[in-house]
Scaffold this motif. Structure first.
Motif, PDB file in Angstrom:
ATOM      1  N   VAL A  59      32.269  33.298  34.639  1.00 29.83           N
ATOM      2  CA  VAL A  59      30.789  33.645  34.234  1.00 29.83           C
ATOM      3  C   VAL A  59      30.963  32.793  32.709  1.00 29.83           C
ATOM      4  O   VAL A  59      31.733  32.316  32.220  1.00 29.83           O
ATOM      5  N   TRP A  83      40.466  39.020  30.770  1.00 28.52           N
ATOM      6  CA  TRP A  83      39.976  39.527  32.190  1.00 28.52           C
ATOM      7  C   TRP A  83      39.349  40.945  32.116  1.00 28.52           C
ATOM      8  O   TRP A  83      39.892  41.800  31.369  1.00 28.52           O
ATOM      9  N   ALA A  84      38.284  41.068  33.049  1.00 27.12           N
ATOM     10  CA  ALA A  84      37.418  42.298  32.621  1.00 27.12           C
ATOM     11  C   ALA A  84      38.469  43.712  33.171  1.00 27.12           C
ATOM     12  O   ALA A  84      38.146  44.599  32.744  1.00 27.12           O
ATOM     13  N   GLU A 131      35.841  35.287  39.383  1.00 23.62           N
ATOM     14  CA  GLU A 131      34.491  34.912  39.141  1.00 23.62           C
ATOM     15  C   GLU A 131      34.624  34.498  37.544  1.00 23.62           C
ATOM     16  O   GLU A 131      34.889  35.135  36.925  1.00 23.62           O
ATOM     17  N   SER A 157      38.731  41.843  42.795  1.00 19.77           N
ATOM     18  CA  SER A 157      37.768  41.153  41.974  1.00 19.77           C
ATOM     19  C   SER A 157      38.087  41.001  40.637  1.00 19.77           C
ATOM     20  O   SER A 157      38.326  41.887  40.018  1.00 19.77           O
ATOM     21  N   THR A 163      36.882  39.161  37.077  1.00 22.75           N
ATOM     22  CA  THR A 163      35.771  38.395  36.349  1.00 22.75           C
ATOM     23  C   THR A 163      36.391  38.045  34.957  1.00 22.75           C
ATOM     24  O   THR A 163      36.812  38.671  34.099  1.00 22.75           O
ATOM     25  N   TRP A 164      36.190  36.937  34.633  1.00 26.03           N
ATOM     26  CA  TRP A 164      36.702  36.018  33.163  1.00 26.03           C
ATOM     27  C   TRP A 164      35.711  36.578  31.973  1.00 26.03           C
ATOM     28  O   TRP A 164      34.416  36.686  32.021  1.00 26.03           O
ATOM     29  N   THR A 165      36.330  37.071  30.981  1.00 31.20           N
ATOM     30  CA  THR A 165      35.407  37.688  29.708  1.00 31.20           C
ATOM     31  C   THR A 165      35.759  36.609  28.568  1.00 31.20           C
ATOM     32  O   THR A 165      34.967  36.572  27.798  1.00 31.20           O
ATOM     33  N   ARG A 168      30.014  30.932  38.036  1.00 34.49           N
ATOM     34  CA  ARG A 168      28.787  31.410  37.959  1.00 34.49           C
ATOM     35  C   ARG A 168      27.916  30.364  36.784  1.00 34.49           C
ATOM     36  O   ARG A 168      28.537  29.510  36.284  1.00 34.49           O
TER      37      ARG A 168
END
Length: 319
Positions: A289, A274-275, A287, A257, A259-261, A309
Motif C-alpha cells: 500500500v 510489516w503490519a 499487499e 496476509s 501488509t507493508w507499512t 494498491r
C-alpha cells in the motif's frame, strides 16, 4: 553443563551448543504433569491403586502420573491403606469393597497429621492461552464417625509458572476456591461405622462444570486440589472417584496476509516494516500500500501472491 563453541567464516557466525543431560535425577525433580498440548481430557478412576488390604507404597507423580497425595504436617506420606471403611487408623485410603478393583482416593484425617489433600497438575504445552477448563467427579463416603456435623472435601485450583510447586493442604495465598465442586458428606453421625461408598445413598455425582475466570498462559501450570478437612469429633472416610478434567486449546489461525507499512525503513527483510511484524514467506499473500518508505528488494523473494494498491510501489534492486 553447557559448552559453547563458536565458528566464524566469511561473515557468518555459527554457535553449537552441546548439552550434557544428567541421567540420574531425583524422581521428585522430574516434575511430571498431564500435558495440555491440544484440546483433550483426563479421566482417573484410581483403579490402578491396590485392592490388597494393608499397607501399600505411594510416590507422588509416579504411582499415578501427575497426581499428588499429601498432608500438611508430614507432606508426601509414602504409604496408603486399601480399605472398605472398617479400618479406623488415620492415613491415606484407597477405598473400595473387599477384593474389588474399583477404588477411590481418600483418607482419614486427624489433628496430628492435618488435613489431606489430593490433586492433579496439568501443564499448558500448547502455544496458546487456555481459558476453558471443566471438572467433574464422584464424591464417596466410606465411613461415619461420632460427629453430627456434615463434613466435606473442598475444591481449589492454582495457576503458576513454577514447575517445582507441589501440593500441601494449605490453601492460603493464590489458591482459588470453587464451591460448586465441593463434596458434602451424605451421612452424618452419631455412630462410627463403615459405609459402602458405592451405594447411591453414600455418594454424590458432581457434574462437570466449567471453572470461571481461568487464564493459563502457554508454559504455565494449573493445579487442581481436593482438600479433606478435619473434624475434631472424628473424621469421616471421604473420597473422590471418576475424576474428569476437560480443556480446550484455542485454534491457532496461521497468518497468511502481509501488509507493508514501511514503519522503519525500505528493507523488505525487516519484520518491523510489516503490519504483523513478520517477514512474508512462500505461503504469504502480500499487499503493498502507499507508504512514505517504499519496499526495496535486493535479493530473491518467494511469496504466494502480490497485490500493489493505488499509491503503492515495489522497487527491485538487482545491483
Amino acid at each position: 553443563m553447557n559448552r559453547n563453541r563458536v565458528f566464524q567464516s566469511d561473515g557468518f557466525c555459527f554457535v553449537i551448543v552441546v548439552l550434557t543431560v544428567l541421567s540420574q535425577l531425583n524422581p521428585q525433580q522430574c516434575y511430571a504433569q498431564i500435558e495440555m498440548k491440544e484440546t483433550g481430557s483426563h479421566f482417573q478412576n484410581f483403579n490402578s491403586l491396590s485392592k490388597t488390604e494393608g499397607t501399600n507404597s505411594w510416590v507422588d507423580n509416579q504411582t499415578i502420573p501427575g497426581w499428588y497425595w499429601q498432608c500438611s504436617s508430614l507432606g508426601a506420606i509414602s504409604t496408603y491403606f486399601s480399605d472398605d471403611g472398617t479400618n479406623i487408623q488415620v492415613g491415606k485410603r484407597a477405598y473400595g469393597t473387599t477384593g474389588d478393583t474399583d477404588r477411590a482416593m481418600g483418607g482419614l484425617c486427624s489433628s496430628t497429621i492435618g488435613p489431606y489433600c489430593y490433586g492433579i497438575k496439568l501443564f499448558n504445552s500448547s502455544s496458546g492461552t487456555i481459558t476453558n477448563i471443566s471438572v467433574g467427579y464422584t464424591g464417596e463416603q466410606w465411613r461415619n464417625s461420632a460427629s453430627v456435623n456434615p463434613q466435606k472435601i473442598s475444591f481449589y485450583y492454582k495457576i503458576t509458572a513454577d514447575p517445582a510447586l507441589t501440593f500441601t493442604s494449605s490453601t492460603t495465598g493464590t489458591w482459588v476456591a470453587v464451591t460448586d465442586l465441593d463434596f458434602v458428606s451424605p451421612k452424618t453421625g452419631p455412630g462410627s461405622k463403615a459405609l459402602n461408598g458405592n451405594d447411591p445413598s453414600n455418594k454424590q455425582i458432581i457434574n462437570v462444570i466449567s471453572i470461571p475466570g481461568i487464564v493459563i498462559p502457554s508454559g504455565s501450570y494449573i493445579l487442581l486440589l481436593w482438600r479433606d478437612q478435619i473434624d475434631s469429633n472424628g473424621d469421616y472416610g471421604l473420597a473422590i472417584d471418576d475424576v474428569t478434567v476437560n480443556w480446550t486449546v484455542p485454534a491457532i489461525i496461521p497468518v497468511s496476509s502481509f501488509t507493508w507499512t514501511g514503519a522503519l525503513s525500505s528493507v523488505w527483510s525487516d519484520s518491523g516494516n510489516w503490519a504483523n511484524a513478520t517477514i512474508p514467506g512462500p505461503d504469504s499473500d502480500v499487499e503493498i500500500v502507499a507508504a512514505a518508505k517504499k519496499p526495496v528488494c535486493t535479493e530473491n523473494i518467494n511469496i504466494k501472491s502480490l497485490v500493489i494498491r493505488n499509491g503503492g510501489l515495489l522497487m527491485i534492486d538487482s545491483s
